[in-house]
Write a protein that holds these residues in place. Structure first.
Motif, mmCIF file in Angstrom:
data_model
loop_
_atom_site.group_PDB
_atom_site.id
_atom_site.type_symbol
_atom_site.label_atom_id
_atom_site.label_comp_id
_atom_site.label_asym_id
_atom_site.label_seq_id
_atom_site.Cartn_x
_atom_site.Cartn_y
_atom_site.Cartn_z
ATOM 1 N N GLU A 145 -12.597 -9.982 46.824
ATOM 2 C CA GLU A 145 -11.443 -10.839 46.377
ATOM 3 C C GLU A 145 -12.060 -11.752 45.211
ATOM 4 N N TYR A 146 -12.984 -12.430 45.990
ATOM 5 C CA TYR A 146 -13.658 -13.577 44.889
ATOM 6 C C TYR A 146 -13.901 -12.987 43.488
ATOM 7 N N PHE A 147 -14.298 -11.587 43.503
ATOM 8 C CA PHE A 147 -14.966 -11.143 42.361
ATOM 9 C C PHE A 147 -13.975 -10.669 41.598
ATOM 10 N N PHE A 148 -12.590 -10.096 41.963
ATOM 11 C CA PHE A 148 -11.377 -9.684 41.248
ATOM 12 C C PHE A 148 -11.000 -10.884 40.512
ATOM 13 N N ASN A 149 -11.112 -12.049 41.188
ATOM 14 C CA ASN A 149 -10.503 -13.311 40.640
ATOM 15 C C ASN A 149 -11.406 -13.644 39.506
ATOM 16 N N GLN A 150 -12.797 -13.639 39.693
ATOM 17 C CA GLN A 150 -13.969 -14.120 38.924
ATOM 18 C C GLN A 150 -13.829 -13.423 37.763
ATOM 19 N N TYR A 151 -13.676 -12.034 37.753
ATOM 20 C CA TYR A 151 -13.833 -10.850 36.771
ATOM 21 C C TYR A 151 -12.674 -10.357 36.473
ATOM 22 N N PRO A 152 -11.451 -10.848 35.864
ATOM 23 C CA PRO A 152 -9.964 -10.387 35.624
ATOM 24 C C PRO A 152 -9.917 -9.368 34.737
ATOM 25 N N LYS A 153 -11.227 -9.093 33.895
ATOM 26 C CA LYS A 153 -11.211 -7.937 32.686
ATOM 27 C C LYS A 153 -11.883 -6.679 33.571
ATOM 28 N N ALA A 154 -12.400 -6.729 34.835
ATOM 29 C CA ALA A 154 -13.158 -5.567 35.728
ATOM 30 C C ALA A 154 -12.034 -4.920 36.198
ATOM 31 N N LYS A 155 -11.815 -3.679 35.993
ATOM 32 C CA LYS A 155 -10.924 -2.831 36.395
ATOM 33 C C LYS A 155 -11.659 -2.465 38.038
#
Ligand SMILES: [Zn+2]
Length: 246
Positions: A145-155
């Protein structure tokens, strides 16, 4: 229709011949697929082995139609393999990570640094990250989740959408989070649709793992016939979600 979740290679005691698997997908009349190698789960596996499997497939099947994903495992770093080099060498179209088969939660911060590199690459080059999910805690939908939030352009695609309520929670919180139908029950797919997230769902079968489990239940079925079953499941799901591209 594109099948967004196919595997090649070693799965437990069975070796699924890479070109044979992709040939079956090609013969099925499907428009294309995404595939990654389950050989990546083998104890002590080295990147070279995976590289050879993928190169064998792309010498016969165009990687823009039959799209290889790089299944990245933490030990690649110690081999000196990084995401840029692997991507420059083979035209991978996405990244796969498996938090159950490969432990990403130990060896912090080293593993977190690798995850940053992967999510950043996905974000910069606009390629998806397919993430295994399950019921085992360490593969829960919110593990990264931390990365979903940190990288909003990553699908980010949550394979299997397991458990489904936690998956829906991620869809609700992050616009860049998707899910796939691999081993997803119709009842759980309907829960996702009812929650308003049909447009986040990608059609993926997990073939030939479907074949592996059929065999284990003593069901004698050929690879070809098993894929016909999987494909018709996907077609039924496609009707339910009302779209087929990704
Ligand atoms: Zn899979």
């Amino acid at each position: 229709m594109i099948d967004t979740h196919i595997h090649i290679g070693q799965f437990r005691e069975i070796f699924y011949n890479p070109s044979e698997i992709i040939q079956i997908i090609s013969d099925s009349g499907i428009k294309g697929c995404v595939y990654s190698s389950t050989t990546s789960c083998k104890d002590g596996v080295k990147y070279h082995e995976i590289q050879k499997e993928i190169e064998g497939v792309i010498s016969h099947f165009s990687p823009s139609i039959f799209k290889p994903y790089l299944w990245f495992i933490p030990s690649y770093k110690a081999e000196g393999i990084n995401i840029e080099d692997a991507m420059n060498d083979i035209p991978y179209k996405g990244i796969k990570i498996h938090p159950y088969a490969n432990d990403w939660t130990n060896n912090i911060p080293k593993n977190n640094n690798i995850l940053h590199e992967l999510f950043e690459y996905a974000s910069d080059f606009n390629i998806p990250i397919l993430i295994h999910t399950g019921e085992n805690g360490k593969d829960a939908p919110n593990t990264f989740e931390y990365f979903f939030n940190q990288y909003p352009k990553a699908k980010c695609i949550l394979a299997h959408c397991r458990p489904v309520l936690e998956t829906i929670e991620m869809f609700r919180t992050y616009k860049n989070v998707y899910g796939d139908t691999a081993f997803l029950s119709k009842a759980n797919l309907q829960k996702i649709i009812q929650a308003g997230f049909a447009d986040r769902i990608l059609l993926g079968s997990d073939f030939p793992i479907t074949h592996y489990f059929s065999q284990r239940q003593n069901e004698k079925i050929t690879l070809q016939n098993r894929y016909n079953v999987d494909k018709s499941t996907l077609e039924g799901y496609k009707e339910l979600i009302g779209k087929d591209e990704y």
